[in-house]
Design a protein around this motif. Structure first.
Motif, PDB file in Angstrom:
ATOM      1  N   GLN A  93     -43.631 -32.583  -8.176  1.00 39.12           N
ATOM      2  CA  GLN A  93     -43.821 -32.670  -6.733  1.00 39.12           C
ATOM      3  C   GLN A  93     -42.891 -33.766  -6.209  1.00 39.12           C
ATOM      4  O   GLN A  93     -42.974 -34.919  -6.636  1.00 39.12           O
ATOM      5  N   LEU A  94     -42.004 -33.376  -5.312  1.00 37.68           N
ATOM      6  CA  LEU A  94     -41.009 -34.319  -4.820  1.00 37.68           C
ATOM      7  C   LEU A  94     -41.648 -35.367  -3.916  1.00 37.68           C
ATOM      8  O   LEU A  94     -42.596 -35.081  -3.183  1.00 37.68           O
ATOM      9  N   SER A  95     -41.101 -36.543  -3.958  1.00 32.65           N
ATOM     10  CA  SER A  95     -41.582 -37.626  -3.106  1.00 32.65           C
ATOM     11  C   SER A  95     -40.825 -37.616  -1.784  1.00 32.65           C
ATOM     12  O   SER A  95     -39.590 -37.632  -1.762  1.00 32.65           O
ATOM     13  N   ALA A  96     -41.560 -37.608  -0.668  1.00 30.94           N
ATOM     14  CA  ALA A  96     -40.914 -37.657   0.649  1.00 30.94           C
ATOM     15  C   ALA A  96     -40.178 -38.980   0.841  1.00 30.94           C
ATOM     16  O   ALA A  96     -39.180 -39.045   1.570  1.00 30.94           O
ATOM     17  N   ASP A  97     -40.637 -40.016   0.171  1.00 34.12           N
ATOM     18  CA  ASP A  97     -39.983 -41.317   0.308  1.00 34.12           C
ATOM     19  C   ASP A  97     -38.541 -41.262  -0.188  1.00 34.12           C
ATOM     20  O   ASP A  97     -37.650 -41.903   0.400  1.00 34.12           O
ATOM     21  N   GLU A  98     -38.309 -40.540  -1.264  1.00 36.86           N
ATOM     22  CA  GLU A  98     -36.959 -40.444  -1.815  1.00 36.86           C
ATOM     23  C   GLU A  98     -36.012 -39.762  -0.827  1.00 36.86           C
ATOM     24  O   GLU A  98     -34.891 -40.210  -0.603  1.00 36.86           O
ATOM     25  N   ILE A  99     -36.497 -38.666  -0.253  1.00 39.17           N
ATOM     26  CA  ILE A  99     -35.664 -37.933   0.713  1.00 39.17           C
ATOM     27  C   ILE A  99     -35.474 -38.741   1.988  1.00 39.17           C
ATOM     28  O   ILE A  99     -34.369 -38.838   2.533  1.00 39.17           O
ATOM     29  N   ASN A 100     -36.559 -39.360   2.471  1.00 40.90           N
ATOM     30  CA  ASN A 100     -36.459 -40.177   3.683  1.00 40.90           C
ATOM     31  C   ASN A 100     -35.488 -41.333   3.523  1.00 40.90           C
ATOM     32  O   ASN A 100     -34.787 -41.714   4.466  1.00 40.90           O
ATOM     33  N   SER A 101     -35.439 -41.912   2.323  1.00 37.71           N
ATOM     34  CA  SER A 101     -34.552 -43.053   2.105  1.00 37.71           C
ATOM     35  C   SER A 101     -33.091 -42.663   2.272  1.00 37.71           C
ATOM     36  O   SER A 101     -32.252 -43.489   2.645  1.00 37.71           O
ATOM     37  N   ILE A 102     -32.772 -41.397   2.012  1.00 37.22           N
ATOM     38  CA  ILE A 102     -31.404 -40.907   2.199  1.00 37.22           C
ATOM     39  C   ILE A 102     -31.163 -40.559   3.658  1.00 37.22           C
ATOM     40  O   ILE A 102     -30.198 -41.013   4.282  1.00 37.22           O
ATOM     41  N   GLU A 128     -42.325 -42.295 -12.610  1.00 37.97           N
ATOM     42  CA  GLU A 128     -41.996 -43.561 -11.950  1.00 37.97           C
ATOM     43  C   GLU A 128     -40.492 -43.829 -11.967  1.00 37.97           C
ATOM     44  O   GLU A 128     -39.932 -44.302 -10.971  1.00 37.97           O
ATOM     45  N   LYS A 129     -39.845 -43.530 -13.057  1.00 33.69           N
ATOM     46  CA  LYS A 129     -38.412 -43.786 -13.190  1.00 33.69           C
ATOM     47  C   LYS A 129     -37.603 -42.934 -12.237  1.00 33.69           C
ATOM     48  O   LYS A 129     -36.634 -43.406 -11.617  1.00 33.69           O
ATOM     49  N   HIS A 130     -37.972 -41.670 -12.069  1.00 31.37           N
ATOM     50  CA  HIS A 130     -37.175 -40.745 -11.249  1.00 31.37           C
ATOM     51  C   HIS A 130     -37.702 -40.576  -9.826  1.00 31.37           C
ATOM     52  O   HIS A 130     -37.127 -39.823  -9.041  1.00 31.37           O
ATOM     53  N   GLY A 131     -38.812 -41.255  -9.506  1.00 32.83           N
ATOM     54  CA  GLY A 131     -39.286 -41.257  -8.129  1.00 32.83           C
ATOM     55  C   GLY A 131     -40.014 -40.004  -7.684  1.00 32.83           C
ATOM     56  O   GLY A 131     -39.949 -39.646  -6.500  1.00 32.83           O
ATOM     57  N   TYR A 132     -40.709 -39.330  -8.591  1.00 37.67           N
ATOM     58  CA  TYR A 132     -41.478 -38.149  -8.206  1.00 37.67           C
ATOM     59  C   TYR A 132     -42.883 -38.553  -7.776  1.00 37.67           C
ATOM     60  O   TYR A 132     -43.387 -39.619  -8.157  1.00 37.67           O
ATOM     61  N   TYR A 133     -43.508 -37.663  -7.011  1.00 37.57           N
ATOM     62  CA  TYR A 133     -44.892 -37.915  -6.607  1.00 37.57           C
ATOM     63  C   TYR A 133     -45.851 -37.524  -7.723  1.00 37.57           C
ATOM     64  O   TYR A 133     -46.830 -38.221  -7.988  1.00 37.57           O
ATOM     65  N   ASP A 134     -45.561 -36.391  -8.385  1.00 39.94           N
ATOM     66  CA  ASP A 134     -46.439 -35.921  -9.464  1.00 39.94           C
ATOM     67  C   ASP A 134     -45.656 -35.006 -10.397  1.00 39.94           C
ATOM     68  O   ASP A 134     -44.548 -34.538 -10.053  1.00 39.94           O
ATOM     69  N   GLN A 152     -47.456 -32.557   3.633  1.00 40.22           N
ATOM     70  CA  GLN A 152     -46.351 -31.665   3.320  1.00 40.22           C
ATOM     71  C   GLN A 152     -45.797 -32.005   1.939  1.00 40.22           C
ATOM     72  O   GLN A 152     -45.593 -33.181   1.603  1.00 40.22           O
ATOM     73  N   ALA A 153     -45.557 -30.981   1.138  1.00 39.90           N
ATOM     74  CA  ALA A 153     -45.073 -31.198  -0.226  1.00 39.90           C
ATOM     75  C   ALA A 153     -44.042 -30.144  -0.596  1.00 39.90           C
ATOM     76  O   ALA A 153     -44.175 -28.972  -0.232  1.00 39.90           O
ATOM     77  N   ALA A 154     -43.017 -30.587  -1.307  1.00 40.34           N
ATOM     78  CA  ALA A 154     -42.012 -29.681  -1.869  1.00 40.34           C
ATOM     79  C   ALA A 154     -42.050 -29.829  -3.387  1.00 40.34           C
ATOM     80  O   ALA A 154     -42.349 -30.915  -3.913  1.00 40.34           O
ATOM     81  N   PHE A 155     -41.745 -28.730  -4.098  1.00 43.95           N
ATOM     82  CA  PHE A 155     -41.849 -28.725  -5.557  1.00 43.95           C
ATOM     83  C   PHE A 155     -40.562 -28.195  -6.186  1.00 43.95           C
ATOM     84  O   PHE A 155     -39.828 -27.410  -5.571  1.00 43.95           O
ATOM     85  N   ILE A 156     -40.334 -28.629  -7.417  1.00 43.24           N
ATOM     86  CA  ILE A 156     -39.225 -28.119  -8.205  1.00 43.24           C
ATOM     87  C   ILE A 156     -39.719 -27.932  -9.641  1.00 43.24           C
ATOM     88  O   ILE A 156     -40.527 -28.732 -10.129  1.00 43.24           O
TER      89      ILE A 156
END
Length: 513
Positions: free
Chosen positions: A254-263, A164-170, A232-236
């Protein structure tokens, strides 16, 4: 004797009368001749004076018309420079926006890489991975036993807060054998094996395989991920090592698309049709961010010239036809990210940035220019010949002046001339089909960028009112005098061209022909 004298007297008077008449004729004839000559000379003088006056009027009007055409030519240079400046300023702003977003994305992924490395090397993660893996083994290889739930409760709160703090999906903990022993979201991937199970070819499965093989932090590109509703999902993720340095599994997010979209979707400094979006996958280009102005979601195919250039590692700008048919200005840049081939595109309607409409005004820049200078129409044409803007929006709007149905018109030939020479010019009067087939003349000027490339052609269609106003001035012409223009028009019929004198202004009751 007396009789003879009377006869002689009569003859004398007759002779004298003739002499008097002769003398009168001799005096009158020169007088009459001089009078006639004087009258003829006066008529010639009047004619010469009239001719001289007409020639003087002709020269004055000629100079007025020449001055008018020179002014229009000067207008074209000013207009071309204005359009070029507006385009250059738009490019400067868009490039700055693009650079800012690329840097923000690089910072974002830099932080995500740091998060992945911190998570993978955390003592809590090492202990959690070992304990959760052991619990599953002891409970028959299944997730959800009492021992596993105990460890979940022990570590789950910290991982949930981290997500929640870093904005990840999972967040995932994966054993060395490929078992997903823990996730925050608890979707259907929990408990599955990434080596032998259905998820082995998923983005998470590929990430796990690469990390185990290379033993380093890796980002895996977007792909549909079944446990997350096939979104669609991207992972790190990165390798988790025990005290001896041996890799015992993987910690991944699992990266959140919302974080990338916000940029990417930030639109500060953009006009209404402009937006930015991210692209990836050079072999089969797709969107890697959602679009906000036009339809488009992550994973949608998006194979365009600017996309190809960005994914080839190039940056720059180009014009292209958008999905709505509008001619667009596009700025493209690669995004330098480890292991990824991504690019950023920022584009929108070209006319919007070079024909701006000030807030609160009903007319755009070219409409105001048209009204101020009395032009019939103003055109903006791409170097390919595409007419992407006109004030009047007649049938020539959104056609191609180099290859389309009006390419043989005087405007089409003028545009071709400017494209070939990069120099301005004027067309002669000819009937122009889009304007009710009325005779029309055009000016055109090139718009050249800082590199010397032709980026646009600006053209104006003359209105006949200004020329007619000069010609309609009848001072010194009397009640019947008039002035009109004629020219040797090229009248085209099929492949034949014939020269035929034509009126270039109204003549009495006759209109242009």
């Amino acid at each position: 004797m007396k009789k003879m004298k009377r006869t002689s007297s009569k003859r004398g008077w007759g002779l004298r009368g003739k002499l008097v008449l002769l003398l009168l004729l001799v005096g009158i004839i020169p007088f009459l001749a001089n009078t006639i000559i004087d009258q003829l000379e006066s008529a010639d003088a009047l004619t010469d004076r009239a001719v001289a006056q007409l020639e003087s009027i002709r020269e004055i009007k000629k100079q007025q018309l020449s001055g008018y055409l020179k002014e229009r030519n000067g207008d074209m240079q000013v207009l071309g420079n204005l359009v070029g400046s507006l385009r250059a300023e738009a490019l400067r702003k868009l490039s700055a926006i693009e650079t800012t977003k690329v840097q923000a994305l690089q910072r974002y992924f830099g932080k995500r890489m740091a998060d992945a490395e911190m998570l993978a090397t955390s003592l809590s993660t090492i202990n959690a991975l070992q304990e959760l893996t052991e619990a599953i083994r002891e409970e028959g290889g299944k997730v959800g036993g009492s021992l596993w739930n105990g460890y979940k409760d022990k570590y789950g709160t910290w991982y949930k807060n981290f997500v929640e703090k870093h904005g990840y999906y999972d967040l995932f903990l994966i054993s060395n054998e490929g078992d997903i022993v823990y996730t925050v979201a608890g979707e259907s991937d929990l408990g599955q094996n990434l080596v032998s199970g259905n998820l082995r070819d998923s983005g998470l499965g590929k990430l796990f395989s690469k990390i185990i093989k290379k033993e380093q932090t890796i980002i895996e590109d977007y792909a549909p991920y079944a446990p997350s509703n096939n979104q669609q999902a991207a992972f790190i993720g990165g390798p988790v090592r025990d005290d001896s340095g041996k890799v015992i599994g993987v910690a991944a997010m699992q990266l959140s698309a919302d974080e990338i979209n916000s940029i990417v979707n930030q639109r500060e400094g953009m006009t209404s049709t402009f937006e930015s979006y991210m692209v990836g996958d050079a072999d089969n280009p797709k969107l890697h961010s959602d679009r906000v102005i036009k339809e488009g979601r992550i994973g949608d195919l998006h194979d365009t010239p600017d996309t190809r250039l960005a994914l080839a590692g190039k940056s720059g700008s180009l014009h292209k036809t958008g999905t709505t048919g509008e001619w667009e200005l596009s700025v493209y840049s690669p995004i330098d990210l480890p292991g990824l081939n991504w690019g950023l595109i920022t584009n929108g309607a070209l006319a919007e940035v070079i024909v701006p409409k000030e807030k609160g005004q009903s007319e755009d820049l070219m409409q105001r220019y048209q009204r101020s200078y009395g032009y019939y129409d103003i055109f903006l044409v791409d170097p390919t010949g595409y007419v992407f803007y006109t004030v009047e929006q007649e049938s020539d709007y959104h056609t191609n002046m180099l290859t389309g149905k009006y390419s043989s018109s005087n405007l089409g030939r003028l545009i071709q001339q400017v494209v070939n020479t990069k120099k301005g010019g004027m067309s002669d009067y000819e009937r122009y089909a889009p304007s009710n087939n009325e005779p029309a003349a055009f000016f055109a000027a090139p718009v050249i960028d800082a590199t010397g490339e032709l980026v646009m052609v600006v053209a104006t269609q003359l209105a006949d009112t200004d020329i007619q106003e000069v010609l309609n001035e009848t001072t010194g012409l009397g009640n019947t005098g008039e002035t009109f223009l004629v020219g040797n028009s090229n009248n085209r019929s099929g492949n034949r061209t014939t020269n035929k004198p034509s009126y270039y202004s109204n003549k009495g009751d006759k209109k242009y022909t």
